[in-house]
Design an enzyme around this catalytic site. Sequence first.
Site, short mmCIF file in Angstrom:
data_model
loop_
_atom_site.label_atom_id
_atom_site.label_comp_id
_atom_site.label_asym_id
_atom_site.label_seq_id
_atom_site.Cartn_x
_atom_site.Cartn_y
_atom_site.Cartn_z
N GLU A 1 -6.08 -10.89 -1.08
CA GLU A 1 -6.81 -10.78 0.20
C GLU A 1 -8.31 -10.81 -0.07
O GLU A 1 -9.06 -9.92 0.34
CB GLU A 1 -6.41 -9.48 0.92
CG GLU A 1 -4.92 -9.40 1.19
CD GLU A 1 -4.48 -8.13 1.91
OE1 GLU A 1 -5.35 -7.42 2.46
OE2 GLU A 1 -3.28 -7.85 1.93
N GLU B 1 0.79 -1.24 0.00
CA GLU B 1 0.00 0.00 0.00
C GLU B 1 0.83 1.29 0.00
O GLU B 1 0.57 2.20 0.77
CB GLU B 1 -0.98 0.01 1.18
CG GLU B 1 -1.92 -1.18 1.19
CD GLU B 1 -2.91 -1.17 2.34
OE1 GLU B 1 -2.90 -0.22 3.14
OE2 GLU B 1 -3.71 -2.12 2.44
C1 XIL Z 1 -5.66 -6.55 8.44
C2 XIL Z 1 -5.99 -7.75 9.28
O1 XIL Z 1 -7.01 -8.46 8.68
C3 XIL Z 1 -6.36 -7.33 10.66
O2 XIL Z 1 -6.54 -8.46 11.48
C4 XIL Z 1 -5.29 -6.44 11.22
O3 XIL Z 1 -5.68 -5.98 12.46
C5 XIL Z 1 -5.04 -5.27 10.31
O4 XIL Z 1 -4.70 -5.74 9.06
N1 XIL Z 1 -4.69 -4.77 3.81
C6 XIL Z 1 -3.68 -5.60 4.19
C7 XIL Z 1 -3.86 -6.49 5.33
O5 XIL Z 1 -2.66 -5.69 3.50
O6 XIL Z 1 -2.66 -6.72 6.03
C8 XIL Z 1 -4.91 -6.00 6.28
O7 XIL Z 1 -5.14 -6.99 7.23
C9 XIL Z 1 -6.16 -5.65 5.53
C10 XIL Z 1 -5.91 -4.59 4.54
#
Ligand code: XIL
Length: 449
Positions: A361, A253
């Site tokens: 994701e 990101e």
């Molecule tokens: C999120 C997790 O799902 C949570 O449990 C944590 O508290 C925060 O991060 N983008 C990403 C992930 O790359 O690492 C994130 O995951 C969600 C958004």
Amino acid sequence: MKRILVYLLAALVLSLQSCVDNKEQEVTLSAPDIYKISNLKASSFTADWTSVVNAQSYELNLATDENFSNLVAPYESVVTKDDFYTFEELANGQTFYLRVKAQLKEKTSTFSNSKSVTTLEADGVEPDTPLKDVATTFRVGMATIVNRLNGSHDEIYRREYNQISAEWEMKMNIMYPEQGRYDFTLADQLVEYAQNNGMEVHGHALIWHAATPSWVENFEGTDEEFSNMVEDYIKTTVTRYKGKVVSWDVVNEAIDDAGGNYRNTVFLERMGENYIQKCFEWAREADPDCLLFYNDYNLCWDKTKLNGVISKIVDNFQTNNVPLDGVGFQMHISYNGPSKSAIAENTKMITDKGLLMHFSELDVKINPDNDLTSSTEEREFAQKDKVREVVEVYNAIPESSKFALTIWGLKDNESWIPSVQGHDDWPLLYDKDFVIKKAHTGFLEGLQE
Ligand code: XIL
């Protein structure tokens, strides 16, 4: 005279009788052939077989094994005069074996072919076919945390997935909580679990602005010391898991949503625009074989942001020989968008660059506008369709770009979505009780050619 006639008649009847008997003894009954199974439902089906000349009736056996040693009551030995039969009240989703023989009085034919039939799952029960068994050309990944590596989670993980990502235990705030003190306790446990269970680990994520420890945010030292610290962190971590973590999201990101510029982070401030490049180079130095990914959200529909990633990272790296193996599209999407064609177009922009593509994701919101208080069948169907589309797009990319499709959590009540969007949702492939949802079937359907 009368008596003679009676004798003659009796003799005639007897001889006719013996003729018939002889004929019956001579008759050979051929075996029927079961040629059709129809009306297949969760608890019933109909079988048709070829009718056999001279047969008076047919005897059927239904069993749960090929050798017909476990016969199924009340169908151990059913007799019918028809050349079809409907079995009812059977167990759902079970495989049965059926055979039939023709009968004429005491005489029987040999058995027909044995036919196997699997009844359907009951309505509302989705098939439990493991995703990794059907996805033969790419990995199916799951995000998890260490304290979910047991019980039903563990059982489903081992059945369904062949890659895992740490949901948050391999981020900088956990692995490097204090200056000079690394803590790989949880990361080690996750990696060990994967190794013991034949799964790959996708390392997620070395640098992410939202998981930067506060001592890094407030770093006390020069910019050069900051850069040295980041180099040490990346090299220490990647070296530790060399050969064990096959791929890393090196930077997560780093491009913003307002025009695809560099996101303003402490790394950008302290190290300048080149920080992304440096992180990838340090990771490559530490492990020449590890696949290095840039990962971000909204890339599957936001062309401006994707163009930012392509110009600032992909093209820039490819022109300057900076190592980059692939791009991750986070795939936090909704039941009503983005469209399949948008996802396919943006995906192609990455695969056209010859890079690996990670759908990294996946979760599919069904309540983005907060108009539901509980999940509905209609939305579950829409979610299923969207998952199917995503998998279809992924499955259709060139083999050389395939890497993995990762689902961001196992079951609805463990998803990060409700907390981030501030209201309830049901975005994953299992419900809170570990029941397989329609969305899971959508994944399977997306893999059908
Ligand atoms: C999120 C997790 O799902 C949570 O449990 C944590 O508290 C925060 O991060 N983008 C990403 C992930 O790359 O690492 C994130 O995951 C969600 C958004």
